[in-house]
Scaffold this motif. Structure first.
Motif, PDB file in Angstrom:
ATOM      1  N   MET A 125      57.238  12.687  -1.828  1.00  0.00           N
ATOM      2  CA  MET A 125      56.943  12.723  -3.261  1.00  0.00           C
ATOM      3  C   MET A 125      56.433  11.360  -3.738  1.00  0.00           C
ATOM      4  O   MET A 125      55.473  11.275  -4.509  1.00  0.00           O
ATOM      5  CB  MET A 125      58.192  13.114  -4.054  1.00  0.00           C
ATOM      6  N   ILE A 126      57.070  10.303  -3.273  1.00  0.00           N
ATOM      7  CA  ILE A 126      56.654   8.949  -3.666  1.00  0.00           C
ATOM      8  C   ILE A 126      55.280   8.622  -3.095  1.00  0.00           C
ATOM      9  O   ILE A 126      54.448   7.999  -3.767  1.00  0.00           O
ATOM     10  CB  ILE A 126      57.700   7.917  -3.216  1.00  0.00           C
ATOM     11  N   SER A 127      55.017   9.071  -1.859  1.00  0.00           N
ATOM     12  CA  SER A 127      53.700   8.856  -1.246  1.00  0.00           C
ATOM     13  C   SER A 127      52.614   9.558  -2.063  1.00  0.00           C
ATOM     14  O   SER A 127      51.522   9.002  -2.266  1.00  0.00           O
ATOM     15  CB  SER A 127      53.695   9.375   0.197  1.00  0.00           C
ATOM     16  N   MET A 128      52.906  10.758  -2.521  1.00  0.00           N
ATOM     17  CA  MET A 128      51.959  11.483  -3.380  1.00  0.00           C
ATOM     18  C   MET A 128      51.713  10.727  -4.679  1.00  0.00           C
ATOM     19  O   MET A 128      50.574  10.606  -5.148  1.00  0.00           O
ATOM     20  CB  MET A 128      52.495  12.889  -3.700  1.00  0.00           C
ATOM     21  N   ARG A 129      52.779  10.206  -5.257  1.00  0.00           N
ATOM     22  CA  ARG A 129      52.647   9.462  -6.511  1.00  0.00           C
ATOM     23  C   ARG A 129      51.786   8.217  -6.323  1.00  0.00           C
ATOM     24  O   ARG A 129      50.949   7.908  -7.172  1.00  0.00           O
ATOM     25  CB  ARG A 129      54.038   9.072  -7.030  1.00  0.00           C
ATOM     26  N   GLU A 130      51.994   7.502  -5.221  1.00  0.00           N
ATOM     27  CA  GLU A 130      51.228   6.280  -4.967  1.00  0.00           C
ATOM     28  C   GLU A 130      49.747   6.575  -4.809  1.00  0.00           C
ATOM     29  O   GLU A 130      48.901   5.846  -5.342  1.00  0.00           O
ATOM     30  CB  GLU A 130      51.766   5.567  -3.723  1.00  0.00           C
ATOM     31  N   LEU A 131      49.421   7.643  -4.098  1.00  0.00           N
ATOM     32  CA  LEU A 131      48.018   8.001  -3.895  1.00  0.00           C
ATOM     33  C   LEU A 131      47.383   8.485  -5.202  1.00  0.00           C
ATOM     34  O   LEU A 131      46.219   8.181  -5.482  1.00  0.00           O
ATOM     35  CB  LEU A 131      47.912   9.082  -2.806  1.00  0.00           C
ATOM     36  N   THR A 132      48.155   9.196  -6.005  1.00  0.00           N
ATOM     37  CA  THR A 132      47.653   9.646  -7.311  1.00  0.00           C
ATOM     38  C   THR A 132      47.416   8.454  -8.224  1.00  0.00           C
ATOM     39  O   THR A 132      46.437   8.423  -8.992  1.00  0.00           O
ATOM     40  CB  THR A 132      48.656  10.623  -7.955  1.00  0.00           C
ATOM     41  N   LYS A 133      48.301   7.447  -8.163  1.00  0.00           N
ATOM     42  CA  LYS A 133      48.107   6.213  -8.935  1.00  0.00           C
ATOM     43  C   LYS A 133      46.809   5.516  -8.541  1.00  0.00           C
ATOM     44  O   LYS A 133      46.100   4.965  -9.390  1.00  0.00           O
ATOM     45  CB  LYS A 133      49.289   5.265  -8.727  1.00  0.00           C
ATOM     46  N   ASP A 134      46.495   5.552  -7.249  1.00  0.00           N
ATOM     47  CA  ASP A 134      45.242   4.940  -6.789  1.00  0.00           C
ATOM     48  C   ASP A 134      44.032   5.657  -7.371  1.00  0.00           C
ATOM     49  O   ASP A 134      43.031   5.019  -7.724  1.00  0.00           O
ATOM     50  CB  ASP A 134      45.180   4.957  -5.258  1.00  0.00           C
ATOM     51  N   LEU A 135      44.113   6.984  -7.469  1.00  0.00           N
ATOM     52  CA  LEU A 135      43.025   7.747  -8.089  1.00  0.00           C
ATOM     53  C   LEU A 135      42.912   7.399  -9.575  1.00  0.00           C
ATOM     54  O   LEU A 135      41.813   7.257 -10.109  1.00  0.00           O
ATOM     55  CB  LEU A 135      43.278   9.249  -7.919  1.00  0.00           C
ATOM     56  N   GLU A 136      44.062   7.251 -10.202  1.00  0.00           N
ATOM     57  CA  GLU A 136      44.109   6.937 -11.635  1.00  0.00           C
ATOM     58  C   GLU A 136      43.536   5.547 -11.911  1.00  0.00           C
ATOM     59  O   GLU A 136      42.862   5.330 -12.924  1.00  0.00           O
ATOM     60  CB  GLU A 136      45.570   7.014 -12.100  1.00  0.00           C
ATOM     61  N   ASN A 137      43.783   4.599 -11.014  1.00  0.00           N
ATOM     62  CA  ASN A 137      43.402   3.194 -11.232  1.00  0.00           C
ATOM     63  C   ASN A 137      42.159   2.774 -10.470  1.00  0.00           C
ATOM     64  O   ASN A 137      41.929   1.584 -10.261  1.00  0.00           O
ATOM     65  CB  ASN A 137      44.567   2.285 -10.824  1.00  0.00           C
ATOM     66  N   ILE A 138      41.341   3.719 -10.075  1.00  0.00           N
ATOM     67  CA  ILE A 138      40.192   3.422  -9.219  1.00  0.00           C
ATOM     68  C   ILE A 138      39.199   2.467  -9.882  1.00  0.00           C
ATOM     69  O   ILE A 138      38.558   1.651  -9.209  1.00  0.00           O
ATOM     70  CB  ILE A 138      39.480   4.740  -8.789  1.00  0.00           C
ATOM     71  N   LYS A 139      39.080   2.518 -11.194  1.00  0.00           N
ATOM     72  CA  LYS A 139      38.124   1.653 -11.897  1.00  0.00           C
ATOM     73  C   LYS A 139      38.470   0.177 -11.697  1.00  0.00           C
ATOM     74  O   LYS A 139      37.614  -0.634 -11.316  1.00  0.00           O
ATOM     75  CB  LYS A 139      38.107   1.996 -13.391  1.00  0.00           C
ATOM     76  N   GLY A 140      39.722  -0.181 -11.942  1.00  0.00           N
ATOM     77  CA  GLY A 140      40.148  -1.569 -11.762  1.00  0.00           C
ATOM     78  C   GLY A 140      40.147  -1.993 -10.307  1.00  0.00           C
ATOM     79  O   GLY A 140      39.824  -3.143  -9.983  1.00  0.00           O
TER      80      GLY A 140
END
Length: 300
Positions: free
Chosen positions: A183-198
């Motif tokens: 679950m945490i691994s999924m969250r981390e990868l989703t955060k990367d998608l969310e923060n791709i601009k920066g």
């Protein structure tokens, strides 16, 4: 009415609270105690667990280390956060970098002192944990795969400290840990998608930056499929009391997550997905009490 000085102190407090993400630390504290009471030390009297000074010191050392980790992470990500989290970044910048770093060293020192109350091995564990958090923030988080893996491991490390303290090696504990890790691994990868601009702007080599959104979505799909395995065993092999309700609900929410994932294209969409995973994780923490709802009455 508050004086100007009092308002200034209050603003600084909220700024530092934002930097160390006090709400996340509170969840970790609750999770460590619930895990100890209902899973790791389920055979011990309730008072013996709740009033165990060694456990308290381990929890406080974990909290101080995690708070320090958020500070050093904030220090290295300050420029990226201006792009990805402009509102939060403005609040965080109300406290100077020098103050943050001073607080970082104080927190790590306190963590070592509290760990020393338990044992020398605890001091070694938290010393390594502190170094790993710094190294992750400084180097590893900019690397694909290794950054995500390290972040997930560091997130569950405080529970490993409690696990080693109680030395409970029941199989069900490892299955719970695998589900949480996924679950945490999924969250981390989703955060990367969310923060791709920066990440793109500051040359962070995250999975979405290097391999693209489609590959990231495929990886998230695989992680969801893998999460079905520990969920199946926790539902049909091990005794988890009424916590089975959480696992059924989490499977429904993961299916919803998967449907929305392949339709997501914007930062707002990924933020919603991130919040779905955060909700599942936090709900899982409080659902631990469902393992045995009579625990308070039966173990006093």
């Amino acid at each position: 009415m508050l004086s100007r000085k009092q308002k200034h102190i209050l603003i600084k407090f909220f700024s530092m609270f934002s930097v160390v993400r006090g709400y996340n630390i509170l969840i970790v504290v609750i999770a460590q105690y619930l895990t100890s009471i209902y899973i790791l030390a389920h055979d011990k009297p309730l008072k013996q667990v709740v009033f165990d000074l060694n456990l308290l010191m381990l929890v406080l050392a974990s909290s101080a280390t995690i708070a320090g980790g958020y500070i050093i992470n904030n220090f290295y990500d300050s420029e990226k956060d201006l792009i990805n989290k402009p509102i939060k970044s403005r609040l965080d910048r109300l406290v100077s970098q020098n103050t943050k770093l001073s607080f970082y060293f104080v927190l790590n020192f306190l963590a070592a002192i509290m760990a020393s109350y338990v044992s020398f091995r605890a001091v070694i564990f938290f010393s390594v944990y502190i170094f790993c958090i710094w190294f992750y923030s400084h180097k590893l988080k900019k690397l694909p795969f290794l950054g995500n893996l390290t972040s997930a491991v560091l997130t569950i490390a405080p529970f490993f400290a409690i696990f080693m303290y109680y030395k409970n090696f029941e199989t069900v504990i490892f299955v719970h840990a695998i589900f949480l890790f996924l679950m945490i691994s999924m969250r981390e990868l989703t955060k990367d998608l969310e923060n791709i601009k920066g990440d793109l702007a500051l040359d962070y080599k995250t999975i979405p930056v290097v391999y693209g959104a489609k590959v990231s979505k495929m990886m998230l799909t695989v992680l969801i499929i893998l999460a079905l395995i520990p969920a199946y065993f926790l539902l049909f092999t091990f005794e988890v009391g009424y916590m089975y309700l959480f696992f059924y609900l989490s499977l429904v929410m993961l299916f919803l997550f998967l449907v929305l994932l392949w339709k997501s294209k914007t930062k707002t969409h990924y933020l919603i997905l991130h919040n779905i995973l955060k909700f599942i994780i936090v709900l899982g923490v409080f659902s631990i009490v469902l393992i045995n709802v009579d625990v308070v009455l039966n173990r006093i």
